[in-house]
Design a protein around this motif. Structure first.
Motif, mmCIF file in Angstrom:
data_model
loop_
_atom_site.group_PDB
_atom_site.id
_atom_site.type_symbol
_atom_site.label_atom_id
_atom_site.label_comp_id
_atom_site.label_asym_id
_atom_site.label_seq_id
_atom_site.Cartn_x
_atom_site.Cartn_y
_atom_site.Cartn_z
ATOM 1 N N ASP A 167 84.641 -6.865 0.586
ATOM 2 C CA ASP A 167 84.630 -6.603 2.002
ATOM 3 C C ASP A 167 84.565 -4.808 2.617
ATOM 4 O O ASP A 167 83.822 -4.672 3.916
ATOM 5 C CB ASP A 167 85.863 -6.418 3.155
ATOM 6 C CG ASP A 167 86.151 -8.171 2.881
ATOM 7 O OD1 ASP A 167 85.805 -9.480 2.851
ATOM 8 O OD2 ASP A 167 87.513 -8.917 3.902
ATOM 9 N N TYR A 168 84.619 -4.191 1.257
ATOM 10 C CA TYR A 168 84.740 -2.879 1.515
ATOM 11 C C TYR A 168 83.716 -2.204 0.705
ATOM 12 O O TYR A 168 83.269 -0.824 0.161
ATOM 13 C CB TYR A 168 86.288 -2.658 1.148
ATOM 14 C CG TYR A 168 87.073 -2.327 2.174
ATOM 15 C CD1 TYR A 168 87.046 -1.586 3.368
ATOM 16 C CD2 TYR A 168 87.740 -3.480 1.982
ATOM 17 C CE1 TYR A 168 88.265 -1.527 4.458
ATOM 18 C CE2 TYR A 168 89.095 -3.704 2.990
ATOM 19 C CZ TYR A 168 88.773 -3.098 4.007
ATOM 20 O OH TYR A 168 90.209 -3.203 4.533
ATOM 21 N N ALA A 169 83.014 -3.473 0.495
ATOM 22 C CA ALA A 169 81.799 -3.026 -0.959
ATOM 23 C C ALA A 169 80.785 -1.727 -0.162
ATOM 24 O O ALA A 169 80.239 -1.205 -1.165
ATOM 25 C CB ALA A 169 80.809 -3.767 -1.014
ATOM 26 N N HIS A 170 80.684 -1.486 0.811
ATOM 27 C CA HIS A 170 79.620 -0.437 1.906
ATOM 28 C C HIS A 170 80.422 0.753 1.434
ATOM 29 O O HIS A 170 79.911 1.931 1.911
ATOM 30 C CB HIS A 170 79.942 -0.642 3.038
ATOM 31 C CG HIS A 170 80.727 -1.192 4.466
ATOM 32 N ND1 HIS A 170 81.462 -2.389 3.733
ATOM 33 C CD2 HIS A 170 81.108 -0.517 4.748
ATOM 34 C CE1 HIS A 170 82.390 -2.013 4.996
ATOM 35 N NE2 HIS A 170 82.262 -1.298 5.598
ATOM 36 N N ARG A 171 82.499 0.544 1.323
ATOM 37 C CA ARG A 171 82.838 2.027 1.442
ATOM 38 C C ARG A 171 82.928 2.176 -0.291
ATOM 39 O O ARG A 171 83.841 3.505 0.179
ATOM 40 C CB ARG A 171 83.605 2.125 2.002
ATOM 41 C CG ARG A 171 83.099 1.644 3.443
ATOM 42 C CD ARG A 171 84.378 1.545 4.657
ATOM 43 N NE ARG A 171 86.044 3.004 4.253
ATOM 44 C CZ ARG A 171 86.674 2.996 5.018
ATOM 45 N NH1 ARG A 171 87.239 1.935 5.145
ATOM 46 N NH2 ARG A 171 87.826 3.171 4.216
ATOM 47 N N SER A 172 82.721 1.906 -1.332
ATOM 48 C CA SER A 172 83.127 1.339 -2.453
ATOM 49 C C SER A 172 82.954 3.201 -2.742
ATOM 50 O O SER A 172 84.084 4.295 -3.610
ATOM 51 C CB SER A 172 82.605 0.674 -3.868
ATOM 52 O OG SER A 172 81.311 1.152 -3.680
ATOM 53 N N GLN A 173 81.906 3.654 -2.779
ATOM 54 C CA GLN A 173 81.641 5.179 -3.264
ATOM 55 C C GLN A 173 82.754 5.884 -2.802
ATOM 56 O O GLN A 173 83.306 6.735 -3.140
ATOM 57 C CB GLN A 173 80.359 5.389 -3.147
ATOM 58 C CG GLN A 173 79.615 6.895 -3.894
ATOM 59 C CD GLN A 173 80.491 6.526 -5.294
ATOM 60 O OE1 GLN A 173 80.172 5.050 -6.032
ATOM 61 N NE2 GLN A 173 81.136 7.404 -6.179
ATOM 62 N N GLU A 174 83.540 5.887 -1.486
ATOM 63 C CA GLU A 174 84.183 6.864 -0.960
ATOM 64 C C GLU A 174 85.580 6.280 -1.479
ATOM 65 O O GLU A 174 86.374 7.379 -2.488
ATOM 66 C CB GLU A 174 83.939 6.396 0.446
ATOM 67 C CG GLU A 174 85.536 6.931 0.908
ATOM 68 C CD GLU A 174 86.176 6.001 2.307
ATOM 69 O OE1 GLU A 174 85.397 5.272 2.682
ATOM 70 O OE2 GLU A 174 87.328 5.985 2.218
ATOM 71 N N GLY A 175 85.746 5.163 -2.167
ATOM 72 C CA GLY A 175 86.777 4.867 -2.257
ATOM 73 C C GLY A 175 87.106 5.130 -4.049
ATOM 74 O O GLY A 175 88.325 5.736 -4.820
ATOM 75 N N LEU A 176 86.167 5.097 -4.870
ATOM 76 C CA LEU A 176 86.013 5.737 -6.550
ATOM 77 C C LEU A 176 86.050 6.812 -6.302
ATOM 78 O O LEU A 176 86.382 7.550 -6.964
ATOM 79 C CB LEU A 176 84.301 5.350 -6.768
ATOM 80 C CG LEU A 176 84.146 4.615 -7.925
ATOM 81 C CD1 LEU A 176 85.452 3.232 -8.231
ATOM 82 C CD2 LEU A 176 83.001 4.140 -8.551
ATOM 83 N N SER A 177 85.214 8.139 -5.584
ATOM 84 C CA SER A 177 85.413 9.374 -5.379
ATOM 85 C C SER A 177 86.476 9.713 -5.152
ATOM 86 O O SER A 177 87.812 10.511 -6.435
ATOM 87 C CB SER A 177 84.524 10.366 -4.268
ATOM 88 O OG SER A 177 82.917 9.030 -4.239
ATOM 89 N N GLN A 178 87.550 9.462 -4.476
ATOM 90 C CA GLN A 178 88.642 9.315 -4.361
ATOM 91 C C GLN A 178 89.770 9.637 -5.304
ATOM 92 O O GLN A 178 90.757 10.103 -5.777
ATOM 93 C CB GLN A 178 89.532 9.072 -2.543
ATOM 94 C CG GLN A 178 90.788 9.572 -2.613
ATOM 95 C CD GLN A 178 90.784 11.336 -2.545
ATOM 96 O OE1 GLN A 178 90.216 11.294 -1.637
ATOM 97 N NE2 GLN A 178 91.334 11.412 -3.190
ATOM 98 N N LEU A 179 89.644 7.120 -6.029
ATOM 99 C CA LEU A 179 90.753 7.628 -6.695
ATOM 100 C C LEU A 179 90.377 8.265 -7.923
ATOM 101 O O LEU A 179 90.896 8.871 -8.827
ATOM 102 C CB LEU A 179 90.326 6.405 -7.345
ATOM 103 C CG LEU A 179 91.022 5.132 -6.019
ATOM 104 C CD1 LEU A 179 90.303 4.078 -6.410
ATOM 105 C CD2 LEU A 179 92.678 4.627 -6.001
ATOM 106 N N THR A 180 89.174 8.959 -8.362
ATOM 107 C CA THR A 180 88.878 9.328 -9.417
ATOM 108 C C THR A 180 88.820 10.941 -9.298
ATOM 109 O O THR A 180 89.716 11.627 -10.146
ATOM 110 C CB THR A 180 87.172 9.530 -9.489
ATOM 111 O OG1 THR A 180 86.259 8.356 -9.887
ATOM 112 C CG2 THR A 180 86.105 10.284 -11.184
ATOM 113 N N GLU A 181 88.993 11.205 -7.594
ATOM 114 C CA GLU A 181 89.225 12.822 -8.105
ATOM 115 C C GLU A 181 91.093 12.688 -8.215
ATOM 116 O O GLU A 181 92.139 14.002 -8.812
ATOM 117 C CB GLU A 181 89.306 13.284 -6.489
ATOM 118 C CG GLU A 181 89.723 14.725 -5.979
ATOM 119 C CD GLU A 181 89.688 14.486 -5.021
ATOM 120 O OE1 GLU A 181 88.486 15.264 -3.937
ATOM 121 O OE2 GLU A 181 90.153 15.264 -4.308
#
Ligand SMILES: NC(=O)c1ccc[n+]([C@@H]2O[C@H](COP(=O)([O-])OP(=O)(O)OC[C@H]3O[C@@H](n4cnc5c(N)ncnc54)[C@H](OP(=O)(O)O)[C@@H]3O)[C@@H](O)[C@H]2O)c1
Length: 342
Positions: free
Chosen positions: A286-300
């Motif tokens: 459902d959140y595929a369109h926001r996956s980059q946001e999630g990935l950036s925050q998790l990576t940080e």
């Protein structure tokens, strides 16, 4: 020598040969060997390095309509894979690129490039692309923050707390200033949650004689957010302790996945009614369109050391079915992976 790949002559792969009834077992799977496929124009050959076993795959083994179609019988299983490109006829990929995608449970997969993406092996271990920096991490991130909406000082309870999703959800809730209580299936896991991940309290649901009593002691101010990975009797106990305007994040129901018939438990809607609470299911896509946001925050957070993770790694493609079965026996702490080659 780094970077050099030795091609095995044959490609081993794992088929689903029968649909499990209740708990799956090894007879539901079979390994076959076929020649390594030839590449067409635009395709790449990927050597599997790690593959992911995930609880949702149990749902796909059932011949029933769901958010993803069932796995066809006698075909190779598909799941999360991290691999290395060993041959490329696609201008977007070069030999030795490390990629993640939904690929075959096999030594090698062929892809036209659409279902894979490159990962940077220098940011974090490449295995994290299947765990904390992959689908399970994003599930925890969006489920907790978008649906759970944790506020500082609130109490967050996580079931399946010591697994891939639960460990991330609990740590994010701590970063948001919450009191975090985990429920997991062994003392080793509850110690890990408290001592290494900073949970405030953790309960072993397999040894407790009164889960509701232990939960109410661990949550003296009630429960504001419940991140549910398991369902069943654990969830029944949690639901009696929710606060006014609590949020229930329905992420997974693993306790029910192997049941033949639907389970009838207490009706929970009155709990929601009298507490003006809400429960919402979601699928990470459902959140595929926001996956980059999630990935950036998790990576940080991972790079800063604010999120920690553990991986349970089983060696050998032939052991993938056993690793999958282990999810239902609680054999993993953190993300369960299978190492297929170096
Ligand atoms: N909504 C989504 O998009 C989404 C995405 C990914 C995952 N999920 C769901 O989230 C949940 C966790 O997934 P995961 O990948 O992080 O798996 P996981 O937690 O790493 O592994 C599964 C864990 O579930 C626990 N478990 C197994 N059978 C159980 C039972 N009968 N009662 C209670 N606990 C049981 C076991 O730990 P114990 O030792 O604690 O029993 C086991 O280690 C699953 O339900 C999965 O289907 C949902």
């Amino acid at each position: 020598m780094t970077g050099e790949i030795v091609l095995t002559k044959m490609n081993r792969s794992i088929l689903l040969v029968s649909r499990p009834e209740r708990m799956p077992n090894e007879t539901n799977f079979r390994m076959i060997e076929t020649p390594i496929p030839d590449l067409g124009e635009g395709e790449v050959l990927i050597r599997t390095l790690y593959l992911s076993v995930d609880p949702y795959m149990r749902g796909r083994m059932r011949d029933a309509k769901s958010y993803v179609p069932p796995f066809p019988l006698n075909e190779v299983l598909i799941g999360g894979v991290v691999g290395r490109i060993v041959e490329s006829k696609n201008p977007d990929f070069s030999t030795n690129d490390i990629v993640v995608g939904r690929l075959k449970w096999a030594d090698y997969s062929v892809s036209n490039g659409q279902e894979i993406k490159k990962i940077d092996p220098h940011t974090a271990s490449i295995t994290t692309a299947l765990g904390i920096l992959g689908m399970p991490g994003l599930t925890a991130y969006f489920g907790l923050l978008d649906i759970g909406k944790p506020q500082p000082g609130e109490t967050v309870v996580i079931s399946g707390a010591a697994g891939a999703v639960g460990t991330v959800a609990g740590q994010i809730a701590k970063l948001y200033g919450c009191r975090v209580v985990g429920i997991a299936g062994s003392d080793e896991k509850t110690h890990y949650l408290i001592e290494e991940l900073g949970f405030d309290s953790a309960i072993n649901y397999k040894t407790t004689t009164n889960l509701k009593k232990e939960l109410s002691e661990a949550c003296p101010k009630g429960i504001d957010v419940y991140f549910d990975n398991v369902g069943g009797e654990i969830t029944d106990a949690v639901m009696t302790l929710i606060n006014y305007q609590a949020r229930i994040v329905v992420c997974g129901q693993i306790a029910l996945y192997n049941l033949e018939k639907p389970d009838v438990g207490p009706r929970i809607l009155p709990n929601l009614l009298i507490k003006s609470a809400s429960a919402k299911g979601f699928i990470v896509s459902d959140y595929a369109h926001r996956s980059q946001e999630g990935l950036s925050q998790l990576t940080e957070w991972v790079v800063q050391g604010k999120l920690r993770y553990r991986e349970n790694i089983v060696e050998g493609l032939e052991n993938a079915p056993a690793a999958f079965l282990g999810l239902f026996l609680g054999e993993n702490t953190g993300k369960q992976l299978v190492k297929v080659s170096d």
